[in-house]
Scaffold this motif. Structure first.
Motif, PDB file in Angstrom:
ATOM      1  N   ARG A 437      -5.688  18.429  16.450  1.00 14.24           N
ATOM      2  CA  ARG A 437      -4.842  18.667  15.276  1.00 14.24           C
ATOM      3  C   ARG A 437      -5.554  19.567  14.267  1.00 14.24           C
ATOM      4  O   ARG A 437      -4.926  20.428  13.638  1.00 14.24           O
ATOM      5  CB  ARG A 437      -4.451  17.350  14.617  1.00 14.24           C
ATOM      6  N   ASN A 438      -6.846  19.382  14.109  1.00 17.04           N
ATOM      7  CA  ASN A 438      -7.606  20.254  13.207  1.00 17.04           C
ATOM      8  C   ASN A 438      -7.578  21.701  13.698  1.00 17.04           C
ATOM      9  O   ASN A 438      -7.488  22.640  12.897  1.00 17.04           O
ATOM     10  CB  ASN A 438      -9.051  19.767  13.084  1.00 17.04           C
ATOM     11  N   GLU A 439      -7.664  21.888  15.008  1.00 11.18           N
ATOM     12  CA  GLU A 439      -7.601  23.240  15.563  1.00 11.18           C
ATOM     13  C   GLU A 439      -6.212  23.845  15.376  1.00 11.18           C
ATOM     14  O   GLU A 439      -6.074  25.036  15.090  1.00 11.18           O
ATOM     15  CB  GLU A 439      -7.965  23.223  17.053  1.00 11.18           C
ATOM     16  N   VAL A 440      -5.187  23.020  15.542  1.00 13.91           N
ATOM     17  CA  VAL A 440      -3.817  23.488  15.324  1.00 13.91           C
ATOM     18  C   VAL A 440      -3.647  23.949  13.874  1.00 13.91           C
ATOM     19  O   VAL A 440      -3.047  24.998  13.605  1.00 13.91           O
ATOM     20  CB  VAL A 440      -2.798  22.380  15.662  1.00 13.91           C
ATOM     21  N   ALA A 441      -4.190  23.181  12.939  1.00 11.71           N
ATOM     22  CA  ALA A 441      -4.083  23.544  11.521  1.00 11.71           C
ATOM     23  C   ALA A 441      -4.775  24.871  11.234  1.00 11.71           C
ATOM     24  O   ALA A 441      -4.322  25.645  10.380  1.00 11.71           O
ATOM     25  CB  ALA A 441      -4.679  22.440  10.652  1.00 11.71           C
ATOM     26  N   LYS A 442      -5.856  25.153  11.959  1.00 15.44           N
ATOM     27  CA  LYS A 442      -6.555  26.427  11.766  1.00 15.44           C
ATOM     28  C   LYS A 442      -5.715  27.620  12.229  1.00 15.44           C
ATOM     29  O   LYS A 442      -5.882  28.734  11.737  1.00 15.44           O
ATOM     30  CB  LYS A 442      -7.881  26.422  12.538  1.00 15.44           C
ATOM     31  N   ILE A 443      -4.837  27.374  13.187  1.00 14.52           N
ATOM     32  CA  ILE A 443      -4.004  28.462  13.718  1.00 14.52           C
ATOM     33  C   ILE A 443      -2.911  28.857  12.733  1.00 14.52           C
ATOM     34  O   ILE A 443      -2.442  30.003  12.736  1.00 14.52           O
ATOM     35  CB  ILE A 443      -3.382  28.038  15.071  1.00 14.52           C
ATOM     36  N   ILE A 444      -2.508  27.934  11.867  1.00 17.05           N
ATOM     37  CA  ILE A 444      -1.348  28.154  10.988  1.00 17.05           C
ATOM     38  C   ILE A 444      -1.393  29.482  10.236  1.00 17.05           C
ATOM     39  O   ILE A 444      -0.408  30.234  10.255  1.00 17.05           O
ATOM     40  CB  ILE A 444      -1.174  26.967  10.015  1.00 17.05           C
ATOM     41  N   PRO A 445      -2.497  29.836   9.558  1.00 19.25           N
ATOM     42  CA  PRO A 445      -2.483  31.115   8.824  1.00 19.25           C
ATOM     43  C   PRO A 445      -2.250  32.328   9.716  1.00 19.25           C
ATOM     44  O   PRO A 445      -1.716  33.339   9.260  1.00 19.25           O
ATOM     45  CB  PRO A 445      -3.885  31.168   8.194  1.00 19.25           C
ATOM     46  N   LYS A 446      -2.624  32.224  10.983  1.00 19.31           N
ATOM     47  CA  LYS A 446      -2.516  33.363  11.892  1.00 19.31           C
ATOM     48  C   LYS A 446      -1.106  33.581  12.419  1.00 19.31           C
ATOM     49  O   LYS A 446      -0.784  34.682  12.874  1.00 19.31           O
ATOM     50  CB  LYS A 446      -3.463  33.165  13.083  1.00 19.31           C
ATOM     51  N   ILE A 447      -0.270  32.548  12.368  1.00 13.39           N
ATOM     52  CA  ILE A 447       1.052  32.676  12.995  1.00 13.39           C
ATOM     53  C   ILE A 447       2.188  32.730  11.983  1.00 13.39           C
ATOM     54  O   ILE A 447       3.357  32.696  12.369  1.00 13.39           O
ATOM     55  CB  ILE A 447       1.287  31.544  14.021  1.00 13.39           C
ATOM     56  N   ILE A 448       1.856  32.831  10.702  1.00 14.42           N
ATOM     57  CA  ILE A 448       2.896  32.967   9.683  1.00 14.42           C
ATOM     58  C   ILE A 448       2.931  34.402   9.169  1.00 14.42           C
ATOM     59  O   ILE A 448       1.942  35.130   9.262  1.00 14.42           O
ATOM     60  CB  ILE A 448       2.676  31.999   8.502  1.00 14.42           C
ATOM     61  N   TYR A 449       4.074  34.795   8.650  1.00 12.15           N
ATOM     62  CA  TYR A 449       4.230  36.105   8.021  1.00 12.15           C
ATOM     63  C   TYR A 449       4.341  35.875   6.514  1.00 12.15           C
ATOM     64  O   TYR A 449       5.348  35.361   6.028  1.00 12.15           O
ATOM     65  CB  TYR A 449       5.469  36.824   8.556  1.00 12.15           C
ATOM     66  N   THR A 450       3.274  36.209   5.793  1.00 14.45           N
ATOM     67  CA  THR A 450       3.271  35.975   4.355  1.00 14.45           C
ATOM     68  C   THR A 450       4.186  36.969   3.654  1.00 14.45           C
ATOM     69  O   THR A 450       4.584  37.989   4.221  1.00 14.45           O
ATOM     70  CB  THR A 450       1.849  36.102   3.780  1.00 14.45           C
ATOM     71  N   LYS A 451       4.480  36.668   2.402  1.00 15.97           N
ATOM     72  CA  LYS A 451       5.313  37.578   1.623  1.00 15.97           C
ATOM     73  C   LYS A 451       4.558  38.875   1.357  1.00 15.97           C
ATOM     74  O   LYS A 451       3.337  38.871   1.207  1.00 15.97           O
ATOM     75  CB  LYS A 451       5.700  36.926   0.293  1.00 15.97           C
ATOM     76  N   PRO A 452       5.275  39.983   1.265  1.00 13.69           N
ATOM     77  CA  PRO A 452       4.613  41.254   0.956  1.00 13.69           C
ATOM     78  C   PRO A 452       3.962  41.215  -0.423  1.00 13.69           C
ATOM     79  O   PRO A 452       4.435  40.538  -1.329  1.00 13.69           O
ATOM     80  CB  PRO A 452       5.765  42.265   0.969  1.00 13.69           C
ATOM     81  N   GLY A 453       2.837  41.924  -0.549  1.00 11.82           N
ATOM     82  CA  GLY A 453       2.236  42.083  -1.864  1.00 11.82           C
ATOM     83  C   GLY A 453       0.914  41.385  -2.068  1.00 11.82           C
ATOM     84  O   GLY A 453       0.278  41.568  -3.099  1.00 11.82           O
ATOM     85  N   LEU A 454       0.454  40.564  -1.105  1.00 17.55           N
ATOM     86  CA  LEU A 454      -0.832  39.894  -1.269  1.00 17.55           C
ATOM     87  C   LEU A 454      -1.952  40.924  -1.156  1.00 17.55           C
ATOM     88  O   LEU A 454      -2.040  41.661  -0.187  1.00 17.55           O
ATOM     89  CB  LEU A 454      -1.020  38.808  -0.206  1.00 17.55           C
ATOM     90  N   VAL A 455      -2.834  40.969  -2.166  1.00 17.79           N
ATOM     91  CA  VAL A 455      -3.913  41.953  -2.174  1.00 17.79           C
ATOM     92  C   VAL A 455      -5.223  41.286  -2.562  1.00 17.79           C
ATOM     93  O   VAL A 455      -5.248  40.156  -3.038  1.00 17.79           O
ATOM     94  CB  VAL A 455      -3.611  43.109  -3.161  1.00 17.79           C
ATOM     95  N   GLY A 456      -6.332  42.025  -2.361  1.00 17.74           N
ATOM     96  CA  GLY A 456      -7.645  41.544  -2.779  1.00 17.74           C
ATOM     97  C   GLY A 456      -8.024  40.244  -2.107  1.00 17.74           C
ATOM     98  O   GLY A 456      -7.740  40.021  -0.926  1.00 17.74           O
ATOM     99  N   PRO A 457      -8.675  39.353  -2.863  1.00 19.68           N
ATOM    100  CA  PRO A 457      -9.129  38.086  -2.278  1.00 19.68           C
ATOM    101  C   PRO A 457      -7.992  37.174  -1.852  1.00 19.68           C
ATOM    102  O   PRO A 457      -8.202  36.227  -1.114  1.00 19.68           O
ATOM    103  CB  PRO A 457      -9.952  37.451  -3.415  1.00 19.68           C
TER     104      PRO A 457
END
Length: 504
Positions: A437-457
């Motif tokens: 489950r911890n490994e699955v949670a790590k995958i989450i950021p990689k498989i989502i499409y964030t909203k446009p406009g995120l910059v920098g850190p």
């Protein structure tokens, strides 16, 4: 009368005074330099302490982020071009190849109205906090949850590309060329009731348009790529007969040189699978961290679940056996039948997955399912029955060692009717479940499409960023091969075996 001093003694006296003055100045300079050196050393000492502390803080933050599977984009040196090797040129296509296609949204998919999902640049209608269940299942107060349709990936990707930090209007700077063609909607609107001439028409026109552009001559299209929210099989009609499925887009010489990013690939080497869109499109790192913490801490009511419908007319389908075992599990399994339930409802879908330890992902009409990504988003451990459903598809996104985050049960085990899902999954110890489950949670950021406009850190490597980076790497590799006179056939041939499970 006074005795005169000899002139030579005057000269000696003046010389002596001058020498004393020079020596004094030299000592003064040495003293100043010594003080400066001491001051510089002291300053360096404190600067090194501050830098060390800052680096430790950055290291701690970076390690904390990466432990959650989040990789923030690191700032580049000020005197270097942060976009060197990353510039992308986006063709300004005539509207017949994209916008005009979706203006008439009703007939895009037969038996299904796509019009309600076109809003918010393809993200679909925003999910509101309409009841207690919605508030409990989703973090709706963030405004980042949408009823996103899986087929709108091309629209979502194009909108993200408009905000890509290394997008350039100068094609001579570009390392890759993006073609914003809505190929998926072009083929889907013509799948039923149209002959092959109609199905192929727009692709042939675009191939001609691209070939006549100056950007084409650079690598004859091998630096071009496009994205589709359909499976790749829809673009590889084998025969030129009206009865055959799909169009022949990827059989056209021009498109055969290009790279296709699709939600599911075939065996061809110039196709790469990218995640289906989920319902979650966050606009900050804090939202992602918060969601990861939520799904890792949930108490789950069901051992396993299946969201989908039976496929009684599909030869070789194991869905019937899965449903039978689920219903006979004495409450250990939750079955959400999409033939009678609204499986386009984000709350209903996510509620089931958030309440399940394991989520079953059998093949349906094709190898892959959008459900794979919705279940991972919910922190549910996916159970695959075919390597072609995940392991051999999303190689840019999933860990190579599939045992870290998933369970694999060969389809043949289910077909003989002697394999018990309840017994097998119930026998997996809690330590292994927690680790997966911890490994699955790590995958989450990689498989989502964030909203446009995120910059920098705030910018992270989401599904879009990974797709762009890997495509640039591929184009650079092909370019080197061309410069070295190497054979490119292996990069544009059917070489993948989707049914083969690679031994880790």
């Amino acid at each position: 009368m006074m005795k005169q001093v000899p002139r030579i003694w005057v000269v000696i006296l003046v010389t002596f005074v001058f020498c004393l003055f020079v020596l004094f100045q030299i000592n003064k300079i040495d003293l100043i330099e010594t003080n400066l050196q001491i001051t510089h050393q002291v300053n360096n000492f404190f600067i090194s302490i501050a830098a060390s502390s800052h680096n430790q803080t950055l290291s701690f933050t970076r390690n904390a982020n990466e432990s959650d599977g989040i990789r923030a984009k690191q700032p580049e040196e000020e005197d270097t071009d942060a976009c060197a090797g990353r510039y992308i040129y986006m063709h300004n296509l005539p509207s017949i190849f994209n916008d005009d296609i979706i203006k008439d949204c009703r007939p895009l998919i037969k038996w299904f109205d796509m019009c309600p999902f076109m809003v918010n640049s393809g993200l679909g209608p925003q999910v509101s906090d309409s009841d207690n269940t919605t508030a409990r299942v989703l973090t709706v107060e963030t405004g980042s949850w949408y009823s996103t349709n899986q087929f709108l990936l091309a629209v979502i990707f194009r909108e993200r590309m408009k905000h890509y930090e290394c997008l350039t209007n100068d094609s001579s700077l570009a390392s890759a060329v993006y073609v914003p063609f809505y190929a998926g909607f072009d083929v889907s609107r013509h799948l039923w009731g149209y002959n092959m001439t109609v199905r192929d028409e727009l692709g042939i026109k675009l191939a001609r348009w691209l070939r006549e552009k100056p950007e084409w001559g650079k690598m004859h299209g091998r630096d071009h790529f496009f994205v589709t929210g359909r499976i790749a099989w829809d673009f590889r009609r084998v025969r030129d007969e009206d009865s055959d499925w799909g169009n022949k887009l990827m059989r056209l010489p021009e498109f055969a040189n290009m790279t296709m990013l699709a939600i599911e690939t075939t065996a061809w080497a110039n196709e790469f699978a990218v995640p289906y869109p989920t319902y979650f499109h966050p606009k900050s790192l804090n939202e992602i961290w918060r969601w990861q913490r939520k799904v890792k801490s949930l108490k789950r009511e069901y051992l396993f679940s299946f969201v989908g419908g039976p496929r009684p007319n599909l030869d070789g389908s194991i869905r019937g056996e899965i449903i039978k075992q689920c219903l006979a599990s004495q409450g250990n399994c939750k079955f959400l039948n999409c033939n009678v339930n609204d499986c386009d409802n984000p709350v209903k879908i996510m509620e089931v997955f958030e309440n399940s330890v394991f989520c079953l992902q059998p093949s349906g009409d094709s190898y892959t399912r959008r459900s794979i990504f919705d279940s991972i988003l919910a922190g549910c451990i996916p159970v695959f029955f075919s390597p072609g459903s995940g392991y051999n598809q999303y190689i840019w996104y999933f860990p190579k060692d599939y045992t870290k985050y998933s369970v694999y049960i060969p389809e043949k085990e289910m077909r003989n009717g002697t394999f018990s899902l309840n017994k097998f999954l119930g026998g997996i110890d809690m330590e292994s479940i927690s680790r997966m489950r911890n490994e699955v949670a790590k995958i989450i950021p990689k498989i989502i499409y964030t909203k446009p406009g995120l910059v920098g850190p705030e910018k992270i490597e989401d599904a879009f960023e990974i797709a762009v980076d890997r495509t640039l790497e591929r184009v650079a590799m092909v370019k080197r091969m061309m410069e070295e006179g190497k054979d490119l056939q292996s990069e544009y041939s059917p070489i993948k075996d989707l049914k083969k499970l690679e031994v880790m």
